[in-house]
Design a protein around this motif. Structure first.
Motif, PDB file in Angstrom:
ATOM      1  N   LEU A 182      41.676  41.350  41.018  1.00 19.13           N
ATOM      2  CA  LEU A 182      42.882  40.738  40.525  1.00 19.13           C
ATOM      3  C   LEU A 182      43.051  39.320  40.935  1.00 19.13           C
ATOM      4  CD1 LEU A 182      45.345  44.000  40.642  1.00 19.13           C
ATOM      5  CD2 LEU A 182      43.399  43.165  39.087  1.00 19.13           C
ATOM      6  N   ASN A 183      42.250  38.768  41.190  1.00 19.20           N
ATOM      7  CA  ASN A 183      42.411  37.101  41.599  1.00 19.20           C
ATOM      8  C   ASN A 183      42.684  36.040  40.419  1.00 19.20           C
ATOM      9  OD1 ASN A 183      42.012  34.808  43.327  1.00 19.20           O
ATOM     10  ND2 ASN A 183      39.955  34.378  42.269  1.00 19.20           N
ATOM     11  N   ARG A 184      43.765  35.486  40.639  1.00 18.09           N
ATOM     12  CA  ARG A 184      44.263  34.629  39.323  1.00 18.09           C
ATOM     13  C   ARG A 184      44.207  35.559  38.248  1.00 18.09           C
ATOM     14  NH1 ARG A 184      40.156  29.685  39.869  1.00 18.09           N
ATOM     15  NH2 ARG A 184      41.525  28.762  38.196  1.00 18.09           N
ATOM     16  N   SER A 185      44.974  36.598  38.400  1.00 19.73           N
ATOM     17  CA  SER A 185      45.176  37.817  37.374  1.00 19.73           C
ATOM     18  C   SER A 185      46.206  37.449  36.352  1.00 19.73           C
ATOM     19  CB  SER A 185      45.084  39.034  37.856  1.00 19.73           C
ATOM     20  OG  SER A 185      46.187  39.059  38.927  1.00 19.73           O
ATOM     21  N   ASP A 186      46.385  36.359  35.700  1.00 21.65           N
ATOM     22  CA  ASP A 186      47.502  36.217  34.732  1.00 21.65           C
ATOM     23  C   ASP A 186      47.057  37.192  33.262  1.00 21.65           C
ATOM     24  OD1 ASP A 186      45.080  34.810  34.321  1.00 21.65           O
ATOM     25  OD2 ASP A 186      46.257  33.129  33.069  1.00 21.65           O
ATOM     26  N   PHE A 187      45.834  37.071  33.212  1.00 23.13           N
ATOM     27  CA  PHE A 187      45.328  38.062  32.037  1.00 23.13           C
ATOM     28  C   PHE A 187      45.659  39.664  32.118  1.00 23.13           C
ATOM     29  CE2 PHE A 187      41.923  38.847  35.023  1.00 23.13           C
ATOM     30  CZ  PHE A 187      41.435  40.142  34.546  1.00 23.13           C
ATOM     31  N   PHE A 188      45.569  39.886  33.541  1.00 17.01           N
ATOM     32  CA  PHE A 188      45.751  41.359  33.882  1.00 17.01           C
ATOM     33  C   PHE A 188      47.401  41.950  33.793  1.00 17.01           C
ATOM     34  CE2 PHE A 188      46.292  45.007  36.648  1.00 17.01           C
ATOM     35  CZ  PHE A 188      45.439  45.826  36.114  1.00 17.01           C
ATOM     36  N   THR A 189      48.163  40.823  34.206  1.00 20.21           N
ATOM     37  CA  THR A 189      49.750  41.236  33.832  1.00 20.21           C
ATOM     38  C   THR A 189      49.766  41.044  32.320  1.00 20.21           C
ATOM     39  OG1 THR A 189      50.143  39.721  35.947  1.00 20.21           O
ATOM     40  CG2 THR A 189      51.921  40.235  34.405  1.00 20.21           C
TER      41      THR A 189
END
Length: 706
Positions: A362-369
């Protein structure tokens, strides 16, 4: 007959006997059967008829040994020239056959002397055959030792027990379509075992110049086919070993055909292995280099990385070549460099690892949010009812969102969504309790070991957020480094971080729900109610701090520093196996420092997270209790004139006290355990202790951090 006539007839008989035939006065001993293979391999024993002069008899008996040696060695060559004994035995027999030819030439020359020279006597014959008798004696001893190894002359019990240890070869034969009868073949002393026996004989006879010269020649000639196989393996990465005598064994049933669907490091670990009992002494110190050099080239050849079809010139052909070890070391260095270049540049391994970090850590996980927001409806369902195809579509939509970090990732097509049927805690406890994380052969790392979550009630409470995990499709040869076992480690860490993210969301939602309803915003006329509300706020805040500090520790204090170390190692790595080990060590260290490999810490962590999750779902009940205890806290349109029910407040405080006690007690035990393991296992837990004391909510927290 007088003495001269006796000598003449014995001389004539001896020349016949030296070639393996009976004479008129020298016959085979009783019990010898020239048609029986065992008798021929043992060597014929002769007897001289009675009446011969004692001096002639003694000399004849001494010379008859060479006939025994010749017949035994000749039978040995005949037997070991068969197809099943392998190329090394064939080369050895060819060299011995030349010596036997020279022996027969000597006998013919002696026969010519007997016919043409009247002064040729038994003593002269004895002197002429002495050097050859020494050679035949050495050959006979070598042949006898090999026959014992092959259990043809009885052998020893250890060789007979070896047949029961050849299970892998039997299974391999059955996989390739053979039957059980044909796969249970007798073991032969061949290949590296023959070269090892020759080397042992050479060492034991080092003080005898004639024997040393003979055995050196035999070892040189016998090693030629073995060196041909060795050079083919070292410089082309292929095995041409029809008789299974090379030190590297190939399991042909394990191919790369299945790697696209079910990639595993079984191809790397089990496709090529060392035959430990058949390694020549000359290769014992470099056998690992030999194995790895061929394995590296084999992968490069299959991937078309370099042209390995060209014939390599000027390579050593025998073991006594001075360039022998230099050839192995240079081939190992070349193969290593070729595969490293293929992985690090052509197949962009560093970029693949960065991609894995984005998706699983979840590194730089803007897509995951964004993905969690889109899939909230599905992920709140029981895991068995979640539509995985819909989640996959939502993930692809989130990955292609303009401005997202993942939008520019060339490997985003390789990430897949799946549901795991077993809870994270149960999975981790199985890994720790069954065999430990470091047991690479353990079945707990196989997907088919997953089982259900238990009762129907458990299945309903096991929702999509708990079961969600990512999978990653890795092409060959990157699957050698990013294997199924390493992907499972990534998945364990991902599910752990997702669990913390989910609890953070739940506690945040509880805070939002309380701020949005009237009973929590209005002020009660009862001080004890206001005190209880403050306790509710405080406990939720402590739990949120606990989760956030835990997440920060795992990402910033564990994963990031270890990731930086891995990147530095990748810049200095010199071998592919070192690269693979560094990658596994990175993941194992992350799992250990995130408390996922210790059974006691896992149990404490599970109790704390379950308490946080249950408490976050307790907010509606707390709101109802407040309204029943003090109707004035309800919105004006919902007040029915009901009387205050302080028993509801008592029930509310009882529940709250249980949550507080449970959370505080297990947090205290966790802090004490972390202090202990910081002293015995890894000091990094001290940093976590310092962070978690902020969730303690008590001035005595300082005493828990040593």
């Amino acid at each position: 007959m007088n003495l001269e006539l006796q000598e003449a007839v014995i001389l004539e008989d001896l020349l016949f006997v030296f070639m393996g035939y009976e004479g008129q006065y020298i016959r085979f001993r009783e019990g010898y059967d020239p048609t029986a293979e065992i008798d021929r391999l043992t060597g014929a024993q002769f007897r001289v008829i009675p009446g011969l002069d004692p001096s002639l008899r003694d000399m004849s008996d001494e010379m008859l040994k060479i006939a025994t040696y010749f017949m035994a060695v000749e039978a040995f060559v005949e037997i070991h020239s068969r197809e099943e004994y392998g190329a090394v035995n064939h080369a050895l027999c060819a060299a011995i056959r030349k010596l036997l030819k020279d022996y027969l030439i000597l006998i013919s020359q002696l026969e010519h002397q007997f016919i043409t020279n009247p002064g040729f006597t038994l003593h002269i014959l004895y002197l002429h055959i002495q050097p050859t008798m020494k050679i035949m004696s050495v050959l006979h001893a070598l042949a006898h030792e090999m026959l014992l190894r092959n259990a043809i002359l009885g052998g020893d019990s250890e060789d007979s027990l070896d047949d029961f240890d050849d299970v892998e070869n039997i299974i391999e034969s059955l996989r390739e379509g053979g039957d059980l009868v044909s796969s249970s073949k007798p073991k032969f002393c061949k290949g590296g075992s023959v070269l090892g026996l020759l080397t042992h004989q050479l060492t034991s006879r080092a003080g005898d110049p004639a024997a040393r010269s003979l055995l050196t020649m035999l070892l040189r000639e016998a090693s030629r086919p073995y060196m041909t196989m060795l050079n083919e393996w070292l410089h082309h990465g292929s095995i041409k070993d029809p008789h299974s005598e090379f030190l590297v064994k190939e399991a042909k049933s394990i191919g790369r055909a299945r790697l696209e669907e079910d990639y595993t490091d079984e191809y790397w670990e089990k496709r090529y292995t060392i035959r430990d009992g058949d390694v020549p002494p000359q290769l014992e110190s470099v056998k690992e280099k030999v194995l790895l050099a061929g394995k590296y080239l084999n992968v490069v050849r299959e991937c078309g990385g370099i042209d390995v079809s060209k014939e390599v010139q000027d390579v050593p052909r025998t073991f006594d070549d001075a360039r022998f070890l230099e050839n192995v070391n240079s081939a190992y260095a070349h193969a290593n460099e070729s595969l490293l270049k293929l992985l690090l540049t052509t197949h962009a391994l560093p970029a693949r690892l960065r991609s894995l970090k984005h998706y699983f850590f979840l590194n730089r996980s803007d897509f995951f949010t964004y993905f969690l927001d889109l899939g909230q409806g599905e992920l709140q369902k029981p895991a068995r009812h979640v539509n995985v195809s819909k989640l996959q579509s939502l993930l692809e939509l989130a990955l292609r969102q303009p401005g997202s970090v993942a939008a520019s990732d060339p490997f985003k097509e390789d990430i897949k969504v799946q549901m795991n049927d077993i809870t994270l805690n149960k999975w981790l406890m199985r890994v720790v309790n069954v065999s430990g994380l470091m047991d690479e052969g353990s079945g707990v790392f196989n997907d088919d070991s997953k089982s259900g979550t238990g009762s129907e009630k458990d299945k309903d409470s096991y929702i999509g957020y708990h079961a969600l995990e990512f999978d990653y499709v890795v092409p060959f040869p990157l699957s050698l480094v990013i294997s199924r076992k390493t992907i499972l480690r990534y998945q364990l860490l991902f599910r752990y971080l997702l669990q913390l993210r989910y609890l953070e969301m739940k506690l945040g939602a509880a805070w939002h729900a309380q701020n949005a309803v009237y009973p929590w915003k209005a002020r009660s006329r009862y001080p004890q109610i206001e005190s209880t509300k403050r306790r509710v706020y405080t406990l939720r805040a402590r739990m949120l701090v606990f989760i956030q500090q835990l997440m920060y520790f795992c990402t910033s204090e564990v994963i990031e520093p270890n990731w930086d170390k891995l990147q530095r190692r990748l810049e200095k790595v010199t071998t592919v196996d070192e690269l693979m080990q560094d990658h596994v060590d990175f993941l194992d260290t992350c799992l250990k420092e995130c408390m996922l490999t210790n059974a006691k810490l896992l149990k404490l962590h599970a109790k704390l997270t379950q308490t946080c999750e249950y408490y976050s779902t307790f907010t509606p009940d707390l709101t109802r209790y407040l309204g029943q205890a003090d109707p004035e806290l309800l919105p004006p349109n919902e007040r029915t004139g009901a009387n205050d029910d302080m028993t509801r407040l008592k029930k509310m405080t009882d529940h709250l006290q249980q949550y507080e006690g449970h959370f505080t007690r297990h947090l205290k035990i966790l802090l004490e355990s972390l202090n202990y393991y910081a002293a015995t296992e890894t000091v990094v837990f001290l940093e976590l202790c310092a962070r978690l004391q902020t969730a303690w909510g008590d001035g005595d927290a300082q005493t828990l951090v040593l």
